[in-house]
Design a protein around this motif. Structure first.
Motif, PDB file in Angstrom:
ATOM      1  N   ARG A 171       0.833  -1.213   0.000  1.00  0.00           N
ATOM      2  CA  ARG A 171       0.000   0.000   0.000  1.00  0.00           C
ATOM      3  C   ARG A 171       0.861   1.254   0.000  1.00  0.00           C
ATOM      4  N   LYS A 184       0.908   4.131  -2.865  1.00  0.00           N
ATOM      5  CA  LYS A 184       0.645   5.548  -2.551  1.00  0.00           C
ATOM      6  C   LYS A 184       1.766   6.428  -3.059  1.00  0.00           C
ATOM      7  N   ARG A 185       3.021   5.980  -2.902  1.00  0.00           N
ATOM      8  CA  ARG A 185       4.161   6.760  -3.412  1.00  0.00           C
ATOM      9  C   ARG A 185       4.081   6.882  -4.930  1.00  0.00           C
TER      10      ARG A 185
END
Length: 128
Positions: free
Chosen positions: A118, A122-123
């Motif tokens: 996750r 997200k990055r």
């Protein structure tokens, strides 16, 4: 289950074809029902009693043969037997799982792996 006192002949049904028609599910099959000003009537079978079609497909085919191509389907009183193919597939999936001898992974380890995934996603979405 509602009680239907009167039947309707095929000839009467064809005359009333523009009225509301429905296939109504019962425990052992389907009734073809027409709503009229005088109430609801069910299609009579060869002996004069309410005709019970064994499957939705046979009832729909009969309606189609009478020229009724659009109708309501009421499944409230119907019973649907389980699909044997699905039952067999599901039982096999359960058995395969029970027979699986692969090593187990601790819950905390799985949580850590997905937290890392996750965070990486997200990055990536943030452009970094």
């Amino acid at each position: 289950m509602d009680t239907i006192a009167e039947t309707i002949s095929q000839a009467e049904l064809v005359e009333l074809i523009r009225r509301e028609a429905s296939l109504t599910g019962r425990k052992n099959g389907w009734h073809l029902i027409v709503t009229m000003d005088s109430g609801r009537r069910v299609l009579a079978g060869p002996g004069g009693s309410a005709q019970l079609f064994p499957t939705l497909e046979t009832a729909a085919a009969r309606m189609h043969g009478l020229g009724i191509t659009a109708f309501r389907v009421d499944t409230a009183g119907a019973s649907f037997p389980p699909d044997p193919a699905y039952e067999a597939w599901f039982r096999q999936q359960v058995q395969d799982s029970l027979d699986d001898t692969s090593p187990t992974i601790a819950h905390s380890e799985v949580e850590d792996q997905f937290a890392a995934k996750r965070a990486a996603l997200k990055r990536k979405m943030a452009g970094g």
